[in-house]
Design an enzyme around this catalytic site. Structure first.
Site, mmCIF file in Angstrom:
data_model
loop_
_atom_site.group_PDB
_atom_site.id
_atom_site.type_symbol
_atom_site.label_atom_id
_atom_site.label_comp_id
_atom_site.label_asym_id
_atom_site.label_seq_id
_atom_site.Cartn_x
_atom_site.Cartn_y
_atom_site.Cartn_z
ATOM 1 N N ALA A 1 0.842 -1.203 0.000
ATOM 2 C CA ALA A 1 0.000 0.000 0.000
ATOM 3 C C ALA A 1 0.881 1.258 0.000
ATOM 4 C CB ALA A 1 -0.980 -0.036 1.158
ATOM 5 N N CYS A 2 0.601 2.184 0.905
ATOM 6 C CA CYS A 2 1.314 3.472 0.873
ATOM 7 C C CYS A 2 2.798 3.342 1.174
ATOM 8 C CB CYS A 2 0.682 4.449 1.850
ATOM 9 S SG CYS A 2 -0.875 5.045 1.238
ATOM 10 N N SER A 3 3.219 2.224 1.715
ATOM 11 C CA SER A 3 4.649 2.054 2.005
ATOM 12 C C SER A 3 5.352 1.257 0.910
ATOM 13 C CB SER A 3 4.839 1.387 3.365
ATOM 14 O OG SER A 3 4.491 2.308 4.378
#
Ligand code: CO8
Length: 372
Positions: free
Chosen positions: A155-157
């Site tokens: 995801a966002c990482s």
């Protein structure tokens, strides 16, 4: 241990933009149509009336003023409310590969690297347009890179975790120069009919080149002093679409959309972010006053100011913790890399900085960097 650097970065920004004003006007038109259409059920208490969105709320709560999208058509039409685009055939690279190609070329140019130098490509993003063959392998073919490639998703990482994979591959001897791309084609996953989340995301792609310091001949490279990754399971940011969906008798029409409990995310994730960054600073004996820049995940202006304040022990100057949220919105894993790409000049050799992402999972990826 071999020193590893980020020697180049690249960015693809779609030309189409949607301002808060445009987005809210179309959403409010949709609300009027919905409420008119369901007037009887609403007055009978069988259905809740929808409420208007507001530009003031969006900007105050998130810092977002506008966002870039690949396909503007359809998103603002109250009868459609999603991007309209054609399904591509097998001979045509999908959007994510196309975006990645542009960002990759800029990163390679900055790093003074050609396709012949690269031996690993990692495509890391919150959504991968198809499960296989890997998008990164199609990109590999288009760039003419030999070696290997794979896709990954945290995801966002995704971007910071991919950079850490690149570092490990170089130190482990399976690659010498790695291209990481983060094509975030978020708009198809946004529920533009949902007031809580219709404003959050934009489309973009970032790229970075990771290599040993010994092979680096770039002008503005950053040594990776340390990396710290952390995950902790939470249902507060979810998307449930999957390859098994068609087997179920009843499918929720909203299954493909991003959903979150934003307040909970804000409260639960921030302490983890601060803890991860501070633990890595302590491990490397870096004090807050040594940090010249914080390139943080771009989800929410208040979250970034809070995190920067916690790390620095004082209010950050705008140039110390640069924000790109106003014009890019949340671009998932690409956010901290856009901030890095656009605001990595002006540091002196030896200056320390933090690049940190955070988001669904929960996941936090923190890199401690030093200007070469
Ligand atoms: N207009 C007007 N009012 C609104 C709107 C709107 N658009 N939306 C909500 N409100 C109202 C609410 O109904 C609520 O009203 P009331 O108080 O009467 O109940 C009030 O405003 C406050 O609502 P919230 O509590 O929801 O508002 P917040 O101040 O918490 O702000 C945010 C909402 C901006 C979403 C904020 O909570 C936030 O940013 N939180 C952090 C979220 C975060 O960092 N998430 C990470 C997500 S990114 C990620 O992990 C990537 C996932 C994969 C990417 C997928 C690509 C699509």
């Amino acid at each position: 241990m071999q020193n590893i650097v980020i020697s180049g970065s690249g960015l693809f920004t779609p030309s189409a933009t949607i301002s808060n004003e445009e987005l809210v006007a179309s959403f409010n038109q949709y609300v009027d149509l919905f409420n008119q259409h369901n007037a009887e059920q609403i007055s009978a208490g069988q259905c809740d009336a929808l409420e208007y969105s507001s530009c003031e709320f969006i900007e105050k709560a998130s810092g977002i003023k506008s966002r870039h999208v690949l396909y503007k058509e359809g998103i603002l039409d109250p009868a459609i409310m999603h991007p309209v685009f054609e399904k591509r055939d097998e001979a045509t690279p999908p959007e994510m590969v196309e975006m990645a190609l542009v960002a990759a070329k800029e990163a390679m140019e900055q790093a003074n690297k050609t396709a012949a130098d690269i031996d690993l490509i990692i495509c890391a993003a919150s959504n991968i347009q198809r499960p296989y063959p890997a998008l990164s392998i199609e990109l590999q073919q288009l760039l003419g890179v030999t070696g290997y490639a794979f896709d990954m998703n945290v995801a966002c990482s995704s971007a910071t975790f991919a950079i850490s994979n690149a570092v490990n591959a170089i130190r482990g001897g399976t690659a010498r120069v790695v291209l990481v791309v983060n094509p975030e084609f978020a708009s198809p996953q946004v529920d533009y009919k949902n007031r809580d989340s219709h404003f959050i995301f934009g489309d973009v792609c970032t790229a970075t080149i990771i290599e040993a310091q010994s092979s680096c001949n770039a002008d503005n490279a950053f040594k990776i002093l340390g990396m710290r990754l952390k995950t902790s399971f939470s249902n507060n940011i979810r998307c449930d679409i999957g390859y098994t969906e068609h087997c179920f008798a009843e499918t929720d029409p909203k299954v493909a959309f991003f959903k979150q409990q934003g307040r909970k995310v804000f409260k639960e994730l921030l302490p983890i972010v601060a803890e991860v960054i501070q633990a890595e600073m302590a491990a490397l004996d870096i004090s807050p006053d040594q940090l010249k820049r914080l390139w943080l995940h771009q989800a929410n202006i208040n979250m970034n100011v809070f995190a920067a304040k916690k790390i620095l022990g004082r209010d950050p100057l705008p140039e110390e913790a640069p924000l790109v949220l106003d014009s890019y919105a949340n671009t998932a894993s690409a956010g901290s890399i856009i901030a890095f790409h656009k605001h990595k000049t002006g540091l002196n050799a030896g200056d320390k900085a933090v690049l940190c992402s955070f988001g669904a999972g929960y996941s936090v990826g923190c890199l401690l960097l030093e200007r070469c």
